[in-house]
Design a protein around this motif. Structure first.
Motif, PDB file in Angstrom:
ATOM      1  N   MET A  67       0.834  -1.320   0.109  1.00  0.00           N
ATOM      2  CA  MET A  67       0.069  -0.102   0.044  1.00  0.00           C
ATOM      3  C   MET A  67       0.672   1.244   0.119  1.00  0.00           C
ATOM      4  O   MET A  67       0.511   2.389  -0.694  1.00  0.00           O
ATOM      5  CB  MET A  67      -1.063  -0.095   1.189  1.00  0.00           C
ATOM      6  N   LYS A  68       1.816   1.190   0.886  1.00  0.00           N
ATOM      7  CA  LYS A  68       2.811   2.353   0.726  1.00  0.00           C
ATOM      8  C   LYS A  68       3.513   2.568  -0.450  1.00  0.00           C
ATOM      9  O   LYS A  68       3.822   3.822  -0.816  1.00  0.00           O
ATOM     10  CB  LYS A  68       3.904   2.219   1.841  1.00  0.00           C
TER      11      LYS A  68
ATOM     12  N   GLY B  20       2.286   7.144  -6.431  1.00  0.00           N
ATOM     13  CA  GLY B  20       1.125   8.049  -6.959  1.00  0.00           C
ATOM     14  C   GLY B  20       1.595   9.478  -6.687  1.00  0.00           C
ATOM     15  O   GLY B  20       1.440  10.325  -7.358  1.00  0.00           O
ATOM     16  N   LEU B  21       2.108   9.714  -5.454  1.00  0.00           N
ATOM     17  CA  LEU B  21       2.576  11.221  -5.200  1.00  0.00           C
ATOM     18  C   LEU B  21       3.713  11.361  -6.046  1.00  0.00           C
ATOM     19  O   LEU B  21       3.732  12.866  -6.563  1.00  0.00           O
ATOM     20  CB  LEU B  21       3.299  11.025  -3.597  1.00  0.00           C
TER      21      LEU B  21
END
Length: 131
Positions: free
Chosen positions: A1-2, A8-9
């Motif tokens: 998830m991280k 994405g960032l």
């Protein structure tokens, strides 16, 4: 998830950086001195500490139709002196208005002082009559 969040960032950062550089491009960027001077929306800047370049006049910086910038440019001492000369009606009017305001304020203060003195005199004369 991280990992997904980090990716994405990173993607968002990359896209935002790419968009800001393309929007900031000026129609005058990269023009020669002759081309710059012939274009109405451009002005040639003679560099003293940096290389001379062509730039857009205020309000013509982006050709994307964005919002005009309203930042005021600093005025040179010469511009300020020219602005305050009597030949410039608006500057002269401003000076006259300031002088009028000062005079009115002084007159009002003088009138008030005069009235206060008169009132003190009346009070003193009343007090003297009572005694």
């Amino acid at each position: 998830m991280k990992k997904i969040m980090t990716m994405g960032l990173a993607l968002l950062f990359t896209l935002s950086f790419g968009l800001t550089t393309s929007v900031a491009a000026s129609p005058c960027q990269g023009l020669s001195q002759g081309e710059c001077k012939s274009n109405d929306i451009c002005v040639w800047v003679d560099g003293k500490k940096v290389k001379s370049y062509c730039r857009a006049k205020p309000g013509h910086g982006d050709d994307a139709g964005g919002k005009k910038k309203t930042r005021k440019e600093k005025k040179s001492k010469k511009d300020k002196v020219e602005e305050s000369t009597p030949s410039d009606d608006s500057a002269a009017d401003t000076k006259v208005d300031k002088k009028d305001k000062k005079k009115k304020k002084k007159d009002k203060k003088d009138k008030k002082d005069k009235k206060d003195k008169k009132d003190k005199k009346k009070k003193k004369s009343k007090k003297d009559k009572e005694d």
